[in-house]
Design an enzyme around this catalytic site. Structure first.
Site, PDB file in Angstrom:
ATOM      1  N   ASP A 264       0.831  -1.209   0.000  1.00 30.67           N
ATOM      2  CA  ASP A 264       0.000   0.000   0.000  1.00 30.67           C
ATOM      3  C   ASP A 264       0.865   1.259   0.000  1.00 30.67           C
ATOM      4  O   ASP A 264       0.553   2.241  -0.675  1.00 30.67           O
ATOM      5  CB  ASP A 264      -0.930  -0.019   1.214  1.00 30.67           C
ATOM      6  CG  ASP A 264      -1.754  -1.297   1.262  1.00 30.67           C
ATOM      7  OD1 ASP A 264      -2.433  -1.594   0.276  1.00 30.67           O
ATOM      8  OD2 ASP A 264      -1.686  -2.004   2.285  1.00 30.67           O
TER       9      ASP A 264
ATOM     10  N   HIS B  75      -5.018  -3.872   5.794  1.00 29.57           N
ATOM     11  CA  HIS B  75      -4.708  -3.992   4.360  1.00 29.57           C
ATOM     12  C   HIS B  75      -6.018  -4.327   3.643  1.00 29.57           C
ATOM     13  O   HIS B  75      -6.304  -5.465   3.285  1.00 29.57           O
ATOM     14  CB  HIS B  75      -3.659  -5.079   4.126  1.00 29.57           C
ATOM     15  CG  HIS B  75      -3.390  -5.335   2.673  1.00 29.57           C
ATOM     16  ND1 HIS B  75      -2.906  -4.367   1.822  1.00 29.57           N
ATOM     17  CD2 HIS B  75      -3.542  -6.451   1.921  1.00 29.57           C
ATOM     18  CE1 HIS B  75      -2.771  -4.876   0.609  1.00 29.57           C
ATOM     19  NE2 HIS B  75      -3.162  -6.141   0.648  1.00 29.57           N
TER      20      HIS B  75
END
Length: 333
Positions: free
Chosen positions: A159, A187
């Site tokens: 990310d 996540h």
């Protein structure tokens, strides 16, 4: 050269592992002077594919590769390992909700937690890649009580890499010129990519990201949404989940954990919360961390959390609480 490092990759016949094992074996993670014993675990129906991966590794003639052990037996795979890359899980398909994954996958990580507890070195470093990664890491740690909680982590570096790439493209600089983007939380599509501490090098001068981008509307809306939904966008385009980028991020995560972060920089890791920033202790939550040369990390403290950030950090925390409760109920059934 030192003694070989024993590194386990699960789901080793899968897509992510196909990119990951070659990078590890070439020395891109643990260094070009570190010999390796690779242990590759997958389920019995994938045994033929797994053997094909081993053939390819042999054909690469890699000087650091001391041995490769393909297996479907966890007692073999987890024996005396130094590092565990827990990649194997049921992949998310197009249109599939993360919660659909959870019930199927947490039982895998309960079993692997037990195997870590029984067979691995107590110093083993564990990174969970298989989704839902945060909750899988929490379950894995729960069922490996003999291994310190701080030895468990989950991957949110992907990310951060996505966020840095978006910023670099917007400003017109190299990705290496962007640093200290924070990923808070899960996540998942609730994660919060936070640029409050991030800097960009523009013409050899460091600027904060807001000054460099000069578009608060983009930063507060499209940027966040793009990073949150990037995995789904890749699935829609490829009809397969992110593999190459997940493998690269796993390498980045492990390399920083092994060698430490550079002075003045930090990296996001999903780690077991100690209560920092009002996040319930025991959740595996992504925080900015600084990593020392001895491979210990500390959560970066003192970051000002404004109302905008607080709302987003709490939303992803609440999702993790919901996932935790469901995961524990599944494991105790």
């Amino acid at each position: 050269m030192s003694e070989p490092l024993r590194v386990l990759v699960t789901g080793a016949a899968g897509q992510i592992a196909y990119s990951l094992v070659i990078a590890i074996a070439r020395g891109e993670v643990f260094g070009t002077n570190q010999p390796l014993d690779l242990l590759l675990l997958d389920i019995k129906p994938m045994e033929g594919v797994l053997n094909g991966v081993v053939m390819e590794l042999q054909d690469c003639a890699l000087p650091l590769l001391n041995s490769v052990t393909p297996t479907c037996d966890e007692s073999v795979a987890f024996k005396d390992i130094d590092v565990a890359c827990l990649v194997g899980s049921m992949p998310r398909g197009e249109g599939m909700e993360r919660k659909d994954l959870l019930a199927a996958n947490v039982k895998i990580f309960k079993t692997q937690g037990n195997s870590l507890h029984q067979y691995a070195k107590k110093t083993v470093k564990v990174v969970v890649v298989g989704n839902p990664a945060n909750t899988n890491a929490m379950i894995c740690s729960k069922y490996a009580p003999s291994i310190p909680k701080e030895n468990f982590s989950c991957l949110t570096r992907l990310d951060q890499n996505r966020a840095q790439s978006q910023i670099a493209s917007r400003v017109g600089v190299k990705v290496a010129d962007v640093r200290n983007v924070i990923i808070w939380g899960n996540h998942s599509s609730t994660q919060f990519p936070d640029i409050s501490q991030a800097q960009v090098k523009v013409q050899d001068k460091l600027k904060d990201v807001r000054s460099a981008v000069q578009d608060d509307s983009w930063l507060n809306n499209e940027f966040i949404s793009t990073v949150q939904k990037r995995g789904a966008a890749v699935i829609a385009a490829r009809k397969l989940s992110s593999a190459m980028s997940a493998a690269k991020a796993t390498c980045d995560h492990l390399r920083d954990w092994w060698f430490g972060t550079e002075s003045g920089t930090f990296t996001p890791m999903g780690v077991i919360s100690d209560g920092s920033y009002g996040i319930e202790a025991g959740l595996v939550y992504s925080f900015p961390v600084e990593i020392a040369a001895d491979r210990t990390y500390k959560i970066v403290q003192g970051i000002n959390i404004d109302n905008f950030a607080r709302e987003k950090m709490d939303a992803t925390k609440n999702e993790l609480i919901e996932e935790r409760d469901l995961a524990i109920s599944v494991c105790e059934d």
